[in-house]
Design an enzyme around this catalytic site. Sequence first.
Site, mmCIF file in Angstrom:
data_model
loop_
_atom_site.group_PDB
_atom_site.id
_atom_site.type_symbol
_atom_site.label_atom_id
_atom_site.label_comp_id
_atom_site.label_asym_id
_atom_site.label_seq_id
_atom_site.Cartn_x
_atom_site.Cartn_y
_atom_site.Cartn_z
ATOM 1 N N LYS A 278 -53.658 -25.231 -19.472
ATOM 2 C CA LYS A 278 -54.024 -25.533 -18.135
ATOM 3 C C LYS A 278 -55.166 -26.189 -17.891
ATOM 4 O O LYS A 278 -56.287 -25.658 -18.423
ATOM 5 C CB LYS A 278 -53.689 -24.287 -17.273
ATOM 6 C CG LYS A 278 -54.115 -24.651 -15.850
ATOM 7 C CD LYS A 278 -53.747 -23.296 -14.917
ATOM 8 C CE LYS A 278 -53.712 -23.613 -13.372
ATOM 9 N NZ LYS A 278 -53.388 -22.460 -12.683
ATOM 10 N N SER B 54 -49.765 -23.075 -9.063
ATOM 11 C CA SER B 54 -50.308 -24.099 -9.357
ATOM 12 C C SER B 54 -50.190 -24.588 -10.877
ATOM 13 O O SER B 54 -50.682 -25.621 -11.085
ATOM 14 C CB SER B 54 -51.967 -23.711 -9.219
ATOM 15 O OG SER B 54 -52.609 -22.796 -9.861
ATOM 16 N N SER C 120 -49.574 -18.141 -9.378
ATOM 17 C CA SER C 120 -49.592 -19.432 -10.014
ATOM 18 C C SER C 120 -48.802 -19.554 -11.373
ATOM 19 O O SER C 120 -48.945 -20.635 -11.941
ATOM 20 C CB SER C 120 -51.096 -20.006 -10.045
ATOM 21 O OG SER C 120 -51.523 -20.244 -8.901
#
Lengths: 488, 95
Positions: free
Chosen positions: A80, A155, A179
Amino acid sequence: METLCFESVENLSQMLAEKAISSVELTEMFIGRIKNIDPKVQAFLYLDEERSLRLARASDERRAKGQTLSPIDGIAVGMKDLIAEEGQTLTCGSKILEHYISPYDATVTQRLLGKGAVLLGRLNLDEFAMGSSTETSAYQKTHNPWNLEYVPGGSSGGSAAAVCSGEVPLSLGSDTGGSIRQPAACCGIAGLKPTYGLVSRYGLSALASSLDQIGPFARNVADLSMLLEIIAGHDERDSTSCNVTIPPYRALLKNTQQPRRIGVPREYFSEGIDGEVRQAVFEAIEFFRAQGHRIVDISLPHTPYAIPVYYVVMTAEASSNLARYDGIRYSHRSREATDAMDIYFKSRAEGFGSEVKRRIMLGTYVLSSDHHDAYYVRAQKVRTRIREDFMKAFREADVILAPTAPTTAFKFGEKLNDPLKMYMSDVCTVSTNLAGLPALSIPCGFSKAKMPIGLQFIGKDFHEHEILSIAYQFEKAHDFIHQFPPIN
Amino acid sequence: MTKEHIDIDHIAALCRIALTDEERKTFSQQLDTMIAYLDQLKTVDIGDCEPMVQALDLHNVLRADEGEVSFPVEVALMNAPEKKNNQILVPRIVE
């Protein structure tokens, strides 16, 4: 060759060990897959081909000398774009960090490199991890590989979509309010949020420091356990990192399963939960009952307050953490600014997107002197109540089972302009962040529209091995890990 | 009944974010709605419970006070938006 793209890490690792394939060949296969389908999925913000192949070559050389470092030596991992890798981008999905390059590695990055992982590139996310659909990224919209008209959740939407679509077998994300688990549910893969303090946050760009945890994504529970084992453990550079012994998660999966008390919290099946989701979770409960586990009806009475508590605590901490993006030492500096104060106002106005501005303002409001006690301190007290609820429930139950998300993945734009509606996507996940507990999501079914449904397991502090082994039992008896999204 | 509205200009000033007229309007409305939603916390019986700062029982974790090798200057400055003579360049703040 692309047929290997959905292979488990366990099998890939075996193939590497038997020299049926090299890490360079495997890495080239994943790069090819990304080039082929990522124009549709758009999970990657940046792919570093040259470095990936360099890491793969080094892995092959180690193997030739019999110096292989771990089962993931030579295996591709995606990150990420909120977790630092030296020399790589760290946009956090924001324009304010468009040109930022990490000067150092996060602890998790060092651990992965130390075990021989091949880091492929940077994965898309909601701006500063603020969102549940990955739509607030300043760069691109990531699509759900099961149906490109749907969001991948968020997310960590890029991390989930990349693993789901066979672009990479493993990835890391971060989970502040769901997330990791919610996108794992939306994409039909496995994702785990560790106990607060199990995984070092050093090198993770902070959203809300008392809630954030880095965690793994994989396509099955064994691979998930393997990746967790590598990233977990004490780190002096994170003062909230706990000095606990890390159990051999993967080895423990195969232990004979003792009957467990599985708590089912009635508040997680309220009218806000979609009927198809509820049905799939009920079927999972029946599965466990049939396996000889004891199903216990439990109550977590403060659950309805979890979202409001979360939006006070998280925005308060975020408003403080994001004050560092001032356009002075690093991050975007407005060209229009004339003095120092002007640099702050204009750089932040130009660099941050709407959701980030909204949350910084809400956090500033709840921390401002007139409202501090009424909102911030009160929310911290209700947070205590939420943790107490879990502590009581764990006297009657060993693990808690619940839906991961109230619905399956939704379509683009469906919730983007209604912040409260978007926030409800996290209604089943935020409580565990507030309480600090470990939780994971695995697929447990599909909706009529053929979108995956997530099943969540919540454990006691530092009992990841317990939720992993019970999830493994469910996974073994079902076929969800052998179903792949229709994307080529 | 009069409803309290957020003082958007005051909050934006505290946040150091310049807002457009359009943003002032949208954010005012959205924040009013969100604060009204947060008001349900006022109905929870919190008794005398302690505010929770974080989930773990950790106190004052400090490392040994010893110097460590850190970044060389050029690495520390590599993300600075403007620099000169190995320093970050900012507008004059003292006359």
